[in-house]
Design a protein around this motif. Structure first.
Motif, PDB file in Angstrom:
ATOM      1  N   ALA A 136       0.845  -1.188   0.000  1.00 38.06           N
ATOM      2  CA  ALA A 136       0.000   0.000   0.000  1.00 38.06           C
ATOM      3  C   ALA A 136       0.882   1.241   0.000  1.00 38.06           C
ATOM      4  O   ALA A 136       1.848   1.328   0.750  1.00 38.06           O
ATOM      5  CB  ALA A 136      -0.913  -0.007   1.217  1.00 38.06           C
ATOM      6  N   GLY A 137       0.572   2.177  -0.877  1.00 43.15           N
ATOM      7  CA  GLY A 137       1.326   3.412  -0.976  1.00 43.15           C
ATOM      8  C   GLY A 137       2.293   3.432  -2.144  1.00 43.15           C
ATOM      9  O   GLY A 137       2.617   4.495  -2.656  1.00 43.15           O
ATOM     10  N   ASP A 138       2.770   2.261  -2.585  1.00 42.90           N
ATOM     11  CA  ASP A 138       3.654   2.260  -3.749  1.00 42.90           C
ATOM     12  C   ASP A 138       3.083   1.413  -4.892  1.00 42.90           C
ATOM     13  O   ASP A 138       3.795   0.987  -5.769  1.00 42.90           O
ATOM     14  CB  ASP A 138       5.078   1.822  -3.385  1.00 42.90           C
ATOM     15  N   ASN A 139       1.781   1.206  -4.851  1.00 42.23           N
ATOM     16  CA  ASN A 139       1.134   0.408  -5.894  1.00 42.23           C
ATOM     17  C   ASN A 139       0.587   1.269  -7.029  1.00 42.23           C
ATOM     18  O   ASN A 139      -0.260   0.837  -7.786  1.00 42.23           O
ATOM     19  CB  ASN A 139       0.032  -0.475  -5.304  1.00 42.23           C
ATOM     20  N   PHE A 140       1.101   2.514  -7.130  1.00 43.47           N
ATOM     21  CA  PHE A 140       0.704   3.365  -8.241  1.00 43.47           C
ATOM     22  C   PHE A 140       1.856   4.292  -8.615  1.00 43.47           C
ATOM     23  O   PHE A 140       2.785   4.499  -7.831  1.00 43.47           O
ATOM     24  CB  PHE A 140      -0.521   4.213  -7.888  1.00 43.47           C
ATOM     25  N   SER A 141       1.801   4.818  -9.811  1.00 43.18           N
ATOM     26  CA  SER A 141       2.736   5.826 -10.293  1.00 43.18           C
ATOM     27  C   SER A 141       1.938   6.866 -11.040  1.00 43.18           C
ATOM     28  O   SER A 141       0.821   6.610 -11.485  1.00 43.18           O
ATOM     29  CB  SER A 141       3.744   5.228 -11.276  1.00 43.18           C
ATOM     30  N   ILE A 142       2.546   8.023 -11.211  1.00 38.13           N
ATOM     31  CA  ILE A 142       1.987   9.018 -12.118  1.00 38.13           C
ATOM     32  C   ILE A 142       2.840   8.951 -13.378  1.00 38.13           C
ATOM     33  O   ILE A 142       4.060   9.102 -13.327  1.00 38.13           O
ATOM     34  CB  ILE A 142       2.011  10.428 -11.511  1.00 38.13           C
ATOM     35  N   SER A 143       2.202   8.671 -14.489  1.00 36.48           N
ATOM     36  CA  SER A 143       2.891   8.555 -15.768  1.00 36.48           C
ATOM     37  C   SER A 143       2.839   9.899 -16.486  1.00 36.48           C
ATOM     38  O   SER A 143       1.769  10.489 -16.626  1.00 36.48           O
ATOM     39  CB  SER A 143       2.206   7.477 -16.614  1.00 36.48           C
ATOM     40  N   ILE A 144       4.005  10.373 -16.919  1.00 39.93           N
ATOM     41  CA  ILE A 144       4.089  11.624 -17.675  1.00 39.93           C
ATOM     42  C   ILE A 144       4.591  11.297 -19.069  1.00 39.93           C
ATOM     43  O   ILE A 144       5.637  10.665 -19.227  1.00 39.93           O
ATOM     44  CB  ILE A 144       5.080  12.618 -17.030  1.00 39.93           C
ATOM     45  N   THR A 145       3.866  11.723 -20.081  1.00 41.89           N
ATOM     46  CA  THR A 145       4.294  11.597 -21.466  1.00 41.89           C
ATOM     47  C   THR A 145       4.610  12.990 -21.978  1.00 41.89           C
ATOM     48  O   THR A 145       3.775  13.893 -21.864  1.00 41.89           O
ATOM     49  CB  THR A 145       3.200  10.940 -22.323  1.00 41.89           C
ATOM     50  N   VAL A 146       5.819  13.166 -22.507  1.00 43.31           N
ATOM     51  CA  VAL A 146       6.269  14.479 -22.969  1.00 43.31           C
ATOM     52  C   VAL A 146       6.635  14.431 -24.446  1.00 43.31           C
ATOM     53  O   VAL A 146       6.727  13.355 -25.038  1.00 43.31           O
ATOM     54  CB  VAL A 146       7.465  14.994 -22.132  1.00 43.31           C
ATOM     55  N   ASP A 147       6.872  15.627 -25.018  1.00 43.24           N
ATOM     56  CA  ASP A 147       7.121  15.757 -26.453  1.00 43.24           C
ATOM     57  C   ASP A 147       8.582  15.723 -26.871  1.00 43.24           C
ATOM     58  O   ASP A 147       8.861  15.721 -28.067  1.00 43.24           O
ATOM     59  CB  ASP A 147       6.515  17.070 -26.971  1.00 43.24           C
ATOM     60  N   SER A 148       9.520  15.755 -25.923  1.00 41.06           N
ATOM     61  CA  SER A 148      10.928  15.798 -26.324  1.00 41.06           C
ATOM     62  C   SER A 148      11.808  15.063 -25.321  1.00 41.06           C
ATOM     63  O   SER A 148      11.475  14.957 -24.134  1.00 41.06           O
ATOM     64  CB  SER A 148      11.410  17.250 -26.451  1.00 41.06           C
ATOM     65  N   GLU A 149      12.953  14.585 -25.819  1.00 40.90           N
ATOM     66  CA  GLU A 149      13.931  13.943 -24.947  1.00 40.90           C
ATOM     67  C   GLU A 149      14.445  14.936 -23.916  1.00 40.90           C
ATOM     68  O   GLU A 149      14.651  14.571 -22.751  1.00 40.90           O
ATOM     69  CB  GLU A 149      15.103  13.395 -25.773  1.00 40.90           C
TER      70      GLU A 149
END
Length: 141
Positions: free
Chosen positions: A79-92
């Motif tokens: 509990a507490g580490d069973n999720f992430s926030i996924s960020i998709t970006v446009d450049s390296e």
């Protein structure tokens, strides 16, 4: 453009959970990959091969995503580490900047690097214990 989406981790029941969410939100999966589909998947146990490597379900303007966590890969969740926030970006450049800033005084879990699904991907925890997944894929729409 930058996009933030929740990414959930489950102990082997991702398929059950997402079948439920599919009915609740009345949407179809946009992606469903099993561990057997990844490079080296043929070497996994029959049970692990059937587990979910990645699933995506559109919900409104966001995408709910998930994976199964495998003991055979020394993965553990609680509990507490069973999720992430996924960020998709446009450049390296932006991916590197955000990853470096979030992981400063935090923890690098998976360094930024090329993966079979992405040109640049990495996982880190910020100094406050929140787990982030940074993703850049050239020519994405």
């Amino acid at each position: 453009m930058m996009r933030l989406d929740p990414y959930l981790n489950f102990n082997g029941n991702t398929e059950e959970v997402f079948t439920f969410y599919k009915k609740v939100f009345k949407r179809d999966f946009t992606s469903l990959m099993r561990f057997a589909d990844m490079p080296g998947g043929e070497k996994m146990s029959p049970a692990d091969k059937t587990k979910i490597l990645h699933v995506s379900l559109p919900v409104g303007d966001s995408v709910l995503m998930a994976t199964d966590v495998l003991d055979s890969m020394n993965q553990k969740i609680s509990a507490g580490d069973n999720f992430s926030i996924s960020i998709t970006v446009d450049s390296e450049t932006e991916a590197t900047r955000i990853f470096d800033a979030l992981s400063e005084r935090g923890e690098v879990i998976m360094p930024l690097g090329k993966e079979f699904w992405s040109d640049l991907f990495g996982i880190c925890k910020d100094p406050f214990g929140i787990q982030w997944m940074i993703n850049f894929k050239a020519n994405q729409k």
